[in-house]
Design a protein around this motif. Structure first.
Motif, short mmCIF file in Angstrom:
data_model
loop_
_atom_site.label_atom_id
_atom_site.label_comp_id
_atom_site.label_asym_id
_atom_site.label_seq_id
_atom_site.Cartn_x
_atom_site.Cartn_y
_atom_site.Cartn_z
N HIS A 150 0.86 -1.19 0.00
CA HIS A 150 0.00 0.00 0.00
C HIS A 150 0.89 1.23 0.00
O HIS A 150 1.33 1.70 1.04
N GLN A 152 0.21 4.26 -0.75
CA GLN A 152 -0.41 5.48 -0.22
C GLN A 152 -0.31 5.51 1.30
O GLN A 152 0.22 6.46 1.88
N HIS A 180 -1.69 -1.05 -4.01
CA HIS A 180 -2.42 0.22 -4.10
C HIS A 180 -1.40 1.27 -4.52
O HIS A 180 -0.65 1.80 -3.71
N CYS A 181 -1.38 1.54 -5.82
CA CYS A 181 -0.39 2.47 -6.38
C CYS A 181 -1.05 3.65 -7.10
O CYS A 181 -0.36 4.61 -7.47
N SER A 183 -3.60 7.00 -7.26
CA SER A 183 -3.65 8.17 -6.37
C SER A 183 -5.02 8.41 -5.75
O SER A 183 -5.27 9.48 -5.20
N THR A 191 2.47 7.65 -5.14
CA THR A 191 1.42 7.03 -5.94
C THR A 191 1.51 7.51 -7.38
O THR A 191 2.28 8.42 -7.71
#
Length: 320
Positions: A150, A152, A180-181, A183, A191
Motif C-alpha cells: 500500500h 499510499q 495500491h499504487c 492516487s 502514488t
C-alpha cells in the motif's frame, strides 16, 4: 463476544437485509454458470488495526467530499460467514503496515488467520526496512499466496533499495502482489504510474495486481498492463456509483478493459465499502463487456492465477 474476542453486539441487526443480498449475489454468479466468486481484495486484520482503519474512513468525508460509512462493520466471524454466504469461494486478508516493525507482526497474524480460515488465500505484506527480505522469505515458506503493498498508506517508494531483495523473492516465487499504487482516494508521495513503471523496468517478472484499476490514473495503468504481461488489475470499488462521483472510469477505455479481460480480477474492499457488496457486481455488469468477461473477472482469472484446482462450472440455473 466471538471466539476471536471481538464484540458482536451488532451481529443480528441486519440478518434480514443480509438474506436479501445473499440471494442477489447468488443470482448473479449462478446466471453466469459459475461455482461462486473469487474476491482478491478483502480485508481481515487484527481488530485494533481494523478499528483504526474504520476510524480513518469514518473521518474520510473531508478528504474525499463524500461520507464513507462502513457497510459491514461486523465482527470477524460474521464477516467470514457473510462472504461464504455470498458464494465467495476464496478471498484475501489484505493487511498493510504504515510504519516500520509492523509488517512481520501482521504476517504472523495473517498466517494464523489463514490456518483457521481455509478459504482465505494466505496473505502477507512488507515495508521498506532492515530485515524485510527475511520476513518475506519466512512468509513464503509458511505458504503465503498473495502480498499486499500500500504505497499510499505506507508512504514509501516501491523502488526503495531495501525492497530490492523483496521484489526479487516475489518475482522468483511468482506470487502476486496486490498494490495500491493509484492516487485515489487522495494522492500520496509515491502514488501514480511513475514509481511502478520504474519498478517493473527493473523487475519485469513481477506479478503485480494494480488495485482499484489504478484509480484515478486508469489510462496510465492500462498502458502499464499492456506493456507488461505480469501486470493485472483488480476492480475494487471501480465503476461503482460512489467512485464514479470521485473518479469516473472513462467510457472510451472500456474496449481496452475488455481486451485485458484475462488479467482483470474481482476485488471489492469488503468490509470497508460504503454500499452493499452486490453493487460492485452490478457495476461491472453495467459496463456491458459481456458474460464471458464477467465470468473471467469474477472467478476464472483468479482461479488460474492462484492455481485453484478442482473448480467446476455449473449449468446456468443448475446445481454443481
Amino acid at each position: 463476544m466471538s471466539a476471536s474476542g471481538e464484540s458482536t453486539g451488532d451481529e443480528n441487526a441486519s440478518d434480514e437485509n443480509a438474506g436479501d443480498e445473499v440471494q442477489q449475489v447468488g443470482e448473479f454468479w449462478r446466471r453466469l454458470a459459475l461455482p461462486g466468486l473469487v474476491d482478491i481484495h478483502t480485508h481481515f486484520m487484527p481488530r485494533p488495526v481494523l478499528d483504526k482503519v474504520w476510524a480513518y474512513f469514518d473521518a474520510a468525508g473531508p478528504l474525499t467530499g463524500l461520507e464513507w460509512p462502513i457497510t459491514y462493520r461486523h465482527g470477524e466471524e460474521k464477516r467470514v460467514r457473510l462472504l461464504r454466504a455470498f458464494g465467495v469461494r476464496a478471498f484475501t486478508a489484505m493487511i498493510y503496515p504504515h510504519k516500520p516493525d509492523m509488517a512481520a507482526w501482521l504476517n504472523g497474524w495473517a498466517a494464523d488467520f489463514a490456518a483457521r480460515t481455509p478459504d482465505c488465500l494466505h496473505t502477507a505484506t512488507f515495508f521498506p526496512e532492515d530485515g524485510a527480505a527475511d520476513y518475506v522469505e519466512t512468509a513464503l515458506d509458511r505458504g503465503a499466496r498473495v502480498f499486499k503493498a500500500h504505497l499510499q498508506v505506507g508512504a514509501y517508494d516501491p523502488n526503495d533499495p531495501s525492497l530490492d531483495p523483496v521484489w526479487g523473492l516475489l518475482a522468483d516465487a511468482r506470487v502476486p502482489v496486490v498494490t495500491h499504487c493509484g492516487s485515489g482516494p487522495v494522492p500520496g508521495r509515491h502514488t501514480g504510474p511513475g514509481p511502478m513503471a520504474r519498478l517493473l523496468a527493473r523487475h519485469p517478472r513481477l506479478l503485480i495486481v494494480v488495485a482499484h484499476l489504478g484509480m484515478p490514473e486508469y489510462t496510465d495503468f492500462l498502458d502499464l498492463a499492456e506493456r507488461h504481461p505480469g501486470v493485472h488489475l483488480d476492480t475494487t470499488m471501480a465503476c461503482t456509483d460512489f467512485s464514479e462521483r470521485l473518479a469516473p472510469f472513462p467510457p472510451a477505455e472500456r474496449p481496452r478493459l475488455a481486451a485485458l479481460g484475462d488479467r482483470v480480477l474481482l476485488g471489492s474492499d469488503f468490509p470497508n465499502i460504503p454500499y452493499p457488496y452486490v453493487h460492485q457486481l452490478h457495476a461491472l455488469e453495467a459496463l456491458g463487456l459481456g458474460d464471458d468477461w464477467l465470468r473471467a473477472v469474477c472467478h476464472d482469472n483468479a482461479a488460474r492465477l492462484f492455481r485453484m484446482d478442482g473448480q467446476r462450472r455449473i449449468a446456468a440455473g443448475g446445481d454443481e
